[in-house]
Design a protein around this motif. Structure first.
Motif, short mmCIF file in Angstrom:
data_model
loop_
_atom_site.label_atom_id
_atom_site.label_comp_id
_atom_site.label_asym_id
_atom_site.label_seq_id
_atom_site.Cartn_x
_atom_site.Cartn_y
_atom_site.Cartn_z
N THR A 86 0.86 -1.18 0.00
CA THR A 86 0.00 0.00 0.00
C THR A 86 0.90 1.24 0.00
OG1 THR A 86 -0.10 0.03 2.42
CG2 THR A 86 -1.85 -1.18 1.27
N GLY A 87 0.28 2.40 0.11
CA GLY A 87 1.05 3.64 0.18
C GLY A 87 1.63 4.12 -1.13
N PHE A 88 0.98 3.75 -2.27
CA PHE A 88 1.45 4.23 -3.57
C PHE A 88 1.08 5.70 -3.75
CE2 PHE A 88 1.14 -0.35 -4.20
CZ PHE A 88 2.34 -0.62 -4.84
N ASP A 89 1.97 6.43 -4.41
CA ASP A 89 1.67 7.82 -4.76
C ASP A 89 0.68 7.89 -5.90
OD1 ASP A 89 3.75 9.46 -3.13
OD2 ASP A 89 4.93 7.87 -4.06
N VAL A 90 0.80 6.95 -6.85
CA VAL A 90 -0.04 6.94 -8.05
C VAL A 90 -0.42 5.51 -8.39
CG1 VAL A 90 -0.13 7.42 -10.54
CG2 VAL A 90 1.01 9.04 -9.00
N VAL A 91 -1.68 5.30 -8.77
CA VAL A 91 -2.14 4.03 -9.33
C VAL A 91 -2.69 4.32 -10.72
CG1 VAL A 91 -3.76 2.12 -9.15
CG2 VAL A 91 -2.65 3.00 -7.09
N LEU A 92 -2.20 3.59 -11.72
CA LEU A 92 -2.65 3.73 -13.10
C LEU A 92 -3.47 2.50 -13.46
CD1 LEU A 92 0.84 4.67 -14.59
CD2 LEU A 92 -0.97 6.28 -13.95
N ALA A 93 -4.64 2.71 -14.07
CA ALA A 93 -5.50 1.57 -14.42
C ALA A 93 -6.23 1.86 -15.73
CB ALA A 93 -6.51 1.30 -13.30
N ASN A 94 -5.71 1.32 -16.81
CA ASN A 94 -6.33 1.43 -18.14
C ASN A 94 -6.91 0.07 -18.47
OD1 ASN A 94 -7.07 2.03 -20.76
ND2 ASN A 94 -4.97 1.95 -21.56
N ILE A 95 -8.17 -0.16 -18.06
CA ILE A 95 -8.76 -1.50 -18.20
C ILE A 95 -10.11 -1.38 -18.90
CG2 ILE A 95 -9.21 -3.67 -16.99
CD1 ILE A 95 -7.50 -2.66 -14.67
#
Length: 293
Positions: free
Chosen positions: A218-227
């Motif tokens: 956990t603790g990500f600065d950014v999550v990218l999700a192109n789904i």
């Protein structure tokens, strides 16, 4: 008329469906096929669309369900269906893929010469093979165009449904210190890792196969999700939970008609709109998680 897949089709085979449909119908069709497990799409300059799915994910039931959806949607039936051995997969791609510009990036294949420029100074070397994400689709370009506004040096980034690895690689080239990329399709592993290697990211990008169960961090600065919409709605609570307070969740693979529904789900998960972009009928958004970073 469709041709049945030979019963001897091996697990490495791919099934190609060919459609003839206008551009606006193709966008809707791609979104639906993507949700049904198709892994790549090839559009020509006219009304032609080819869609590719692993042979192991195709058969009588998926074919009948797709035929019913096409009929209900008023879309022409596939005029051709054929099985392609794995070793022949790259032939149509290498003959047709051209470099694509998006934001500060120029996306090219390994067989193209270097072509960074003052306007597009960051090269992404992406060979598609069996994976989605070459920059040729609007949803990928939308995220690439938005990414410089929220990815900064030193950040930790999660790339959900990575495909070719293109978004995770883009994050690294924008200065991310660590990228974890995952996808539940085992077909992408070799391709994504090759692309990571070709872009100098082997030490900073980890590629994992599986769903969110393979991401305990956990603790990500950014999550990218192109789904696609259905997967993004299902994943949104867990993706948001993996963000640090004030972190960014970027969503793509969405049509403009999905906007209101997606923003409603975002609000339910404590996410607020930080920016939006659109290209043709496609829409992308980056959302901020409440709290102080």
């Amino acid at each position: 008329m469709s041709t049945p897949i030979p019963p001897t089709a091996s697990p490495s085979d791919t099934v190609e469906l060919s459609f003839t449909a206008p551009a606006e119908t193709q966008e809707r069709l791609i979104a639906e096929l993507d949700a049904r497990g198709f892994v790549a799409f090839l559009q020509d300059d006219g009304d032609g669309l080819k869609a590719y799915v692993p042979a192991t994910a195709w058969g009588d039931d998926p074919r009948e369900h797709l035929t019913a959806w096409l009929r209900d949607a008023g879309i022409a039936q596939p005029h051709e269906e054929r099985s392609i051995p794995q070793q022949d997969w790259n032939t149509p791609w290498e003959a047709s893929i051209e470099p694509v510009a998006a934001g500060p990036f120029i996306v090219r294949a390994s067989w193209h010469p270097p072509m960074a420029s003052e306007r597009h100074p960051i090269e992404l070397v992406i060979d598609p093979k069996m994976s989605f994400g070459t920059g040729h689709h609007e949803s990928t370009r939308l995220v690439l165009g938005m990414a410089p506004s929220f990815i900064r040096p030193g950040m930790r980034v999660l790339d959900a449904g990575t495909g070719t690895g293109i978004l995770g690689i883009a994050a690294l080239k924008l200065g991310a210190a660590e990228v974890i990329a995952f996808d539940n399709d085992p077909w992408i592993e070799e391709n994504a890792k090759e692309n990571v290697q070709n872009n100098g990211g082997a030490d900073a990008i980890a590629v994992r196969i599986g769903g969110l169960e393979v991401i305990p961090e956990t603790g990500f600065d950014v999550v990218l999700a192109n789904i696609n919409k259905n997967v993004l709605i299902a994943y949104m609570p867990e993706l948001a939970a993996r963000l640090k307070p004030g972190g960014t969740l970027a969503l793509a693979g969405l049509l403009l008609t999905d906007r209101d529904e997606m923003l409603d789900h975002a609000a339910r998960n404590g996410l607020t709109v930080a920016g939006e972009a659109r290209e043709n009928t496609w829409w992308a958004v980056h959302l901020a998680r409440g709290g102080v970073a």
